[in-house]
Structures are given as C-alpha cells and as structure tokens.
Design a protein around this motif. Sequence first.
Motif, PDB file in Angstrom:
ATOM      1  N   MET A 146       0.850  -1.214   0.000  1.00 53.83           N
ATOM      2  CA  MET A 146       0.000   0.000   0.000  1.00 53.83           C
ATOM      3  C   MET A 146       0.869   1.241   0.000  1.00 53.83           C
ATOM      4  SD  MET A 146      -3.103  -0.555   2.631  1.00 53.83           S
ATOM      5  CE  MET A 146      -3.661  -2.212   3.015  1.00 53.83           C
ATOM      6  N   ASP A 147       0.516   2.184  -0.836  1.00 53.51           N
ATOM      7  CA  ASP A 147       1.275   3.422  -0.938  1.00 53.51           C
ATOM      8  C   ASP A 147       0.481   4.597  -0.361  1.00 53.51           C
ATOM      9  OD1 ASP A 147       3.422   2.216  -2.101  1.00 53.51           O
ATOM     10  OD2 ASP A 147       3.011   2.913  -4.129  1.00 53.51           O
ATOM     11  N   THR A 148       1.116   5.351   0.514  1.00 49.94           N
ATOM     12  CA  THR A 148       0.521   6.581   1.023  1.00 49.94           C
ATOM     13  C   THR A 148       1.185   7.742   0.293  1.00 49.94           C
ATOM     14  OG1 THR A 148       0.376   5.526   3.195  1.00 49.94           O
ATOM     15  CG2 THR A 148      -0.006   7.901   3.103  1.00 49.94           C
ATOM     16  N   VAL A 149       0.380   8.573  -0.358  1.00 49.45           N
ATOM     17  CA  VAL A 149       0.935   9.679  -1.146  1.00 49.45           C
ATOM     18  C   VAL A 149       0.699  10.999  -0.417  1.00 49.45           C
ATOM     19  CG1 VAL A 149       0.823  10.897  -3.354  1.00 49.45           C
ATOM     20  CG2 VAL A 149       0.540   8.401  -3.286  1.00 49.45           C
ATOM     21  N   LEU A 150       1.782  11.712  -0.125  1.00 51.11           N
ATOM     22  CA  LEU A 150       1.707  13.035   0.514  1.00 51.11           C
ATOM     23  C   LEU A 150       2.292  14.061  -0.440  1.00 51.11           C
ATOM     24  CD1 LEU A 150       0.516  12.383   3.225  1.00 51.11           C
ATOM     25  CD2 LEU A 150       2.453  10.831   3.030  1.00 51.11           C
ATOM     26  N   ARG A 151       1.776  15.301  -0.363  1.00 48.00           N
ATOM     27  CA  ARG A 151       2.273  16.328  -1.275  1.00 48.00           C
ATOM     28  C   ARG A 151       2.527  17.654  -0.569  1.00 48.00           C
ATOM     29  NH1 ARG A 151      -1.032  13.588  -5.061  1.00 48.00           N
ATOM     30  NH2 ARG A 151      -2.860  14.670  -4.268  1.00 48.00           N
ATOM     31  N   SER A 152       3.580  18.334  -1.014  1.00 46.91           N
ATOM     32  CA  SER A 152       3.800  19.730  -0.631  1.00 46.91           C
ATOM     33  C   SER A 152       3.345  20.573  -1.833  1.00 46.91           C
ATOM     34  CB  SER A 152       5.274  19.960  -0.317  1.00 46.91           C
ATOM     35  OG  SER A 152       6.063  19.645  -1.458  1.00 46.91           O
ATOM     36  N   ARG A 153       3.766  21.850  -1.887  1.00 46.24           N
ATOM     37  CA  ARG A 153       3.367  22.691  -3.032  1.00 46.24           C
ATOM     38  C   ARG A 153       3.650  22.006  -4.354  1.00 46.24           C
ATOM     39  NH1 ARG A 153       5.583  28.441  -0.704  1.00 46.24           N
ATOM     40  NH2 ARG A 153       3.795  28.874   0.630  1.00 46.24           N
ATOM     41  N   SER A 154       4.895  21.491  -4.502  1.00 47.05           N
ATOM     42  CA  SER A 154       5.214  20.898  -5.807  1.00 47.05           C
ATOM     43  C   SER A 154       5.939  19.561  -5.718  1.00 47.05           C
ATOM     44  CB  SER A 154       6.028  21.890  -6.646  1.00 47.05           C
ATOM     45  OG  SER A 154       7.216  22.240  -5.973  1.00 47.05           O
ATOM     46  N   ASN A 155       6.104  19.032  -4.513  1.00 43.92           N
ATOM     47  CA  ASN A 155       6.756  17.725  -4.372  1.00 43.92           C
ATOM     48  C   ASN A 155       5.793  16.659  -3.866  1.00 43.92           C
ATOM     49  OD1 ASN A 155       9.393  17.821  -5.289  1.00 43.92           O
ATOM     50  ND2 ASN A 155      10.132  18.819  -3.427  1.00 43.92           N
ATOM     51  N   THR A 156       6.110  15.419  -4.258  1.00 44.24           N
ATOM     52  CA  THR A 156       5.315  14.275  -3.806  1.00 44.24           C
ATOM     53  C   THR A 156       6.226  13.302  -3.070  1.00 44.24           C
ATOM     54  OG1 THR A 156       3.811  14.486  -5.674  1.00 44.24           O
ATOM     55  CG2 THR A 156       3.885  12.340  -4.592  1.00 44.24           C
ATOM     56  N   VAL A 157       5.757  12.793  -1.950  1.00 39.29           N
ATOM     57  CA  VAL A 157       6.470  11.724  -1.234  1.00 39.29           C
ATOM     58  C   VAL A 157       5.518  10.537  -1.132  1.00 39.29           C
ATOM     59  CG1 VAL A 157       7.295  10.998   1.042  1.00 39.29           C
ATOM     60  CG2 VAL A 157       8.049  13.185   0.081  1.00 39.29           C
ATOM     61  N   PRO A 179      -7.559   2.558   3.413  1.00 41.35           N
ATOM     62  CA  PRO A 179      -6.530   1.997   4.315  1.00 41.35           C
ATOM     63  C   PRO A 179      -5.139   2.550   4.006  1.00 41.35           C
ATOM     64  CG  PRO A 179      -7.924   0.251   3.437  1.00 41.35           C
ATOM     65  CD  PRO A 179      -8.330   1.508   2.735  1.00 41.35           C
ATOM     66  N   GLU A 180      -4.840   2.825   2.731  1.00 42.83           N
ATOM     67  CA  GLU A 180      -3.498   3.331   2.407  1.00 42.83           C
ATOM     68  C   GLU A 180      -3.292   4.759   2.917  1.00 42.83           C
ATOM     69  OE1 GLU A 180      -5.660   2.191   0.136  1.00 42.83           O
ATOM     70  OE2 GLU A 180      -5.718   3.437  -1.672  1.00 42.83           O
ATOM     71  N   ASP A 181      -4.367   5.417   3.353  1.00 45.75           N
ATOM     72  CA  ASP A 181      -4.198   6.759   3.906  1.00 45.75           C
ATOM     73  C   ASP A 181      -4.229   6.763   5.435  1.00 45.75           C
ATOM     74  OD1 ASP A 181      -3.723   8.056   1.526  1.00 45.75           O
ATOM     75  OD2 ASP A 181      -5.852   8.166   1.056  1.00 45.75           O
ATOM     76  N   VAL A 182      -4.143   5.571   6.013  1.00 48.56           N
ATOM     77  CA  VAL A 182      -4.004   5.455   7.468  1.00 48.56           C
ATOM     78  C   VAL A 182      -2.634   4.844   7.758  1.00 48.56           C
ATOM     79  CG1 VAL A 182      -4.940   4.484   9.585  1.00 48.56           C
ATOM     80  CG2 VAL A 182      -6.486   5.075   7.691  1.00 48.56           C
ATOM     81  N   ILE A 183      -1.808   5.595   8.461  1.00 46.23           N
ATOM     82  CA  ILE A 183      -0.476   5.124   8.825  1.00 46.23           C
ATOM     83  C   ILE A 183      -0.513   4.822  10.319  1.00 46.23           C
ATOM     84  CG2 ILE A 183       1.952   5.796   9.020  1.00 46.23           C
ATOM     85  CD1 ILE A 183       1.649   7.496   6.558  1.00 46.23           C
ATOM     86  N   ILE A 184      -0.261   3.564  10.669  1.00 46.98           N
ATOM     87  CA  ILE A 184      -0.370   3.168  12.084  1.00 46.98           C
ATOM     88  C   ILE A 184       0.940   3.412  12.824  1.00 46.98           C
ATOM     89  CG2 ILE A 184      -0.724   1.216  13.657  1.00 46.98           C
ATOM     90  CD1 ILE A 184      -3.319   2.227  12.354  1.00 46.98           C
ATOM     91  N   ASP A 185       0.821   3.997  14.013  1.00 42.67           N
ATOM     92  CA  ASP A 185       1.972   4.161  14.907  1.00 42.67           C
ATOM     93  C   ASP A 185       1.958   3.003  15.902  1.00 42.67           C
ATOM     94  OD1 ASP A 185       3.748   4.805  16.966  1.00 42.67           O
ATOM     95  OD2 ASP A 185       3.404   6.961  16.762  1.00 42.67           O
ATOM     96  N   PRO A 186       2.914   2.064  15.776  1.00 43.41           N
ATOM     97  CA  PRO A 186       2.922   0.875  16.652  1.00 43.41           C
ATOM     98  C   PRO A 186       3.386   1.185  18.074  1.00 43.41           C
ATOM     99  CG  PRO A 186       4.822   0.828  15.204  1.00 43.41           C
ATOM    100  CD  PRO A 186       4.021   2.039  14.801  1.00 43.41           C
TER     101      PRO A 186
END
Lengths: 291, 291
Positions: B1-12, B174-181
Amino acid sequence: MDTVLRSRSNTVTIGADRPFCIIGERINPTGRKAFAEQLREGDLSTVTADATAQVQAGADMLDVNAGIPLVDEPELLKSMLRTVQDAVDVPICIDSSVISALEAGLSVYEGRALVNSVTAEDERLEEILPLVAQYGAAVIGLANDETGIPETPEKRLECARVIVGAAGDYGIAPEDVIIDPLAMTVGADTEAVTTTLATISLIRDKLGVNMCLGASNVSFGLPQRHVLNASFLPMAMAAGLTSAIMSTADPCVPAVRAADLLLGHDAWGASWIAAHRARQAALQEEATAAP
Amino acid sequence: MDTVLRSRSNTVTIGADRPFCIIGERINPTGRKAFAEQLREGDLSTVTADATAQVQAGADMLDVNAGIPLVDEPELLKSMLRTVQDAVDVPICIDSSVISALEAGLSVYEGRALVNSVTAEDERLEEILPLVAQYGAAVIGLANDETGIPETPEKRLECARVIVGAAGDYGIAPEDVIIDPLAMTVGADTEAVTTTLATISLIRDKLGVNMCLGASNVSFGLPQRHVLNASFLPMAMAAGLTSAIMSTADPCVPAVRAADLLLGHDAWGASWIAAHRARQAALQEEATAAP
C-alpha cells in the motif's frame, strides 16, 4: 543454548539472551597484501598489534586465519595463535579450510576454541568433526553443502540440521555447533540480506542454536562499508544472530552494544551507561593532561 | 500500500518496497525552552532554520508541532506552517492533540498533509477523521485506546484495526491510514523495543498498512541517544516500519539509508553510491577552496 569458549583464563558465553559476541575479523591475510608479506617473512608484529587493538575496541573473541598461498599454513597458524595468546586473553576462533592447519592450531591452543569451519558436505563433516570432538572444541557450521550455497532459507536450515545431526554422531552437543546462516554481498544480489535475515529467524525458531556470520561480507564492493555493516548488525541481532566475525571499527561496535541494550540483553543499560561514563572520564583526563 | 503526501510541488510516497520516509522531528517546542520562548514572542526564525537544516540533512518530510501551554495553538500552528512552506518544499506532518489546531493547520496547508494523530478512542476518531476526510489528507493512528497503551502486540493490532475500520466509515482508504505501533523508552522497560518490533511485524503481516513511529522515544533518558536511535531504526525497518518521525542528526540518517540498501529498497545501491560521490565531490571542492 549457551556455547562456552575459553582462553587461558577468560570465558565467553554465546547465547540468545546474552550480549552479542563480537569476534574481531582482522587477523586474516586475505586481501591484506602487506600483512601477508610480513607473515611470509616471519614478522608477527602486526598480529600482536591487531590483537591488542581489536580487544581494546571491544572484541570479545578474535578470529585467526593463516591462509596464504604456498605457505606452510599449519606452522604459520601455530605461530600466529601463540602470538595472539601472548598478546590478549580472549578465546579464539581458529579459521582455516585446511584440516592439518586446524589440527595444528588446536594442538597449541590453550582453552576451549571455536573451529571455523565445517560445512554440510560429507567429507568435511567426516574430517573436521572428529577433530572438534577430540579437542573438546566448538565448531562453526556453514549452511551450505556439495551443491553450493542454497538460495532459500529453508534449504540453508536443512544444511544446518545435517551439521547438527552429524555433530551429535561424534558426541558434539547442539550447543557446541554455531551455524553460519551465510551473508553475501547486497552489491551482487539485492535480496542477499533479506534472505540472510529470513534464514536467521528460521534457524532460531526451528533449531534454536547459536549463529555466527561474516558480517562485513554484506557490504563488499560498496562505499562506506562500516556504515552498512553497522546498519546490518542490529537487524541480524533482532532476527536472532548471536555472534559475528566483524570489524571492530567505528560505528560497528557501538551499533552492536546499542542493539544489546535495545533487545533487552543489557538490563537497564548498565553496560551502555558504564561505557559512556568511562569514555567521559577518559576525555576529562585527556583535557586535564593537555598542556 | 502506498501513502501519497504532497507539498506545493513535491510528492512523497510511503510504501513497503520504497526507501524509508524520514520525517524530521525538530520543529516541536516540547522540551525546547528557548525555542518555545521564541515562538511565544512571534519569532519564527528558528522554524526556518530547522526546516532548512533538516531537509539538507536528508528529511523527506517535516513534523510541525505548536504545542505550548497557554498559547493560541491554532494561530501559532498556522504561522509555523506558512513559515515552513516558505522555507522548504516537502510534505508536512501536522502535529497536534488539539482539534481546532489541526483544522487551522489543514486550512493553510498547500498540498496533501499527514495529520498527526488520531487514536482508537471513539471521541478522537469521531472528531478527527471527518477533518482528515474533508481535507483529503492522510492520518497517523496511534495504536492505543481509552484503556491506555496496550502491552501486547495483539492488542495494539486490535487498536490499529479499529482505526482503519473507522477511517473506512469516513471514506478514508486503508493506504491513507499510517499506524503508529508505539515506541516507548527501553530505559523504563527492557522489553519496550522487542514489543514494538513484534507489533510492527504483526501489523505488517495482518494489516499491511504503512507505519510510522517517534523513533527517538526508545532512547529517552539514556546517554548517546543518536547511536541508540541509529541502531533501532534498521531493526524496525527490517520488521516492516516504513517511516519515522526522527532526528536527522548523524548517525541516524546514514543508518536509515544503509538499511534501505540492505533491505533491497535502493536497487544496486544507486542512491547510496550517488550520495557517497556527492559527499566526495563536496570534500574535494572544500579542499580546493581552502587558502
């Protein structure tokens, strides 16, 4: 399971709930041209220097290898072992692929040695295990056989089982067999490390014996090898590795001692904090002594 | 599963087969008295400096927290987010326990943010998830509930399931939920790290979602914290952790990039070798520029 090794007056115990056993890799002429040349000429001063430096850097044991082409390896190994035993008082891993060298080494070793190594190949088992039994030593068993290095963790486990079984036939207890799950360079195979880690977990879960590997192999051919090694060791320890033949250069030893603490093998960080205080005191002393 | 985050012009993109996502922890006044005082007085220069330095040191994203007692947190968080976005172009983890601050932060954020955090507590889920859905953000879910922090990996998995399930009810995938163990300090509980590692493996195997934790927690109260953190991260990565809110100080970032290579997430060491060459070139340039 605890594997007990001894030098003249020191004992090292390798086990799953204990601090990791660091075996210094440096006394080995493979890939060290100048050192090999010195040894050929009978100059053992670097052996003494390397033994002392590695123990000061945190080695619990030392590997000693005398493998130089066209040299009388049994005689050289005996000289090197005598030199190391005079320099430091830690147990030794006697490292050779030559049976007569292993035998010569065991004959001059004072204590309980670790023999490096046997494989799951019939001939090697039949030649080396009687020696290990005769001298009451422990032995490293490489998880490969006549067909080469198995690609899967399951086949490496199978090799490990063969070795532990054969050792039993010679009266060598499972706790005196340390399996090498085999670490290859990630520079040649991107799955090399994940395969090694899976093998370590599998052997821990299925056999429960101690394990040892040549940690520096993983970074062969890559830049910043010590940083790679220092990242690999905690992973391997978390998977169940209990010892390694490794570099004692920074940051490898601190990474291992940190992992000991993190994995609960240095209760309340007693050793970690003591080492930190000793370093602080040494720095303080240096500062005071400065003109 | 990939979680995609973005700033003004970058993607992580955070994912199990990708390089680890390093989220710089530094822009947080907790435990930083002078910084908190500056922020109170409206001086945001340290925010700019910390943002720039962390990205230069290798941060892929930045955590931003404005939690200072008796401060208008929504207003301060907005100012800090504007400042960070002007300084660097990486996605941000908007970090607050105050709902109105999260909402204010999301309102000024340009891109796709990571909201830090929700828990498995009913009230938190009902308050925060609608906000996450409304802004099309992703969210970190802490694996604890009304009863506190579960001691066992199984109970933390249960909390994680509750969060992923509730997120689904609000249309968050689900890919937009990141679990903190949950990483606790090993200084207070010798099994803290082994519990966290077991939780990571379990969540990877059973849920397969991305995970993020506050890595520096493990070394709280102990000396040489960065060395402990740098040893912890590769272990956690091998178990399946895909991102961390962490220090970008040496040796933490190199340990993570080394682990990326070792775990096969930096094919043939391309990034590792490129970083090494860039460092060599910079040293060369320095040497040439010296008078």
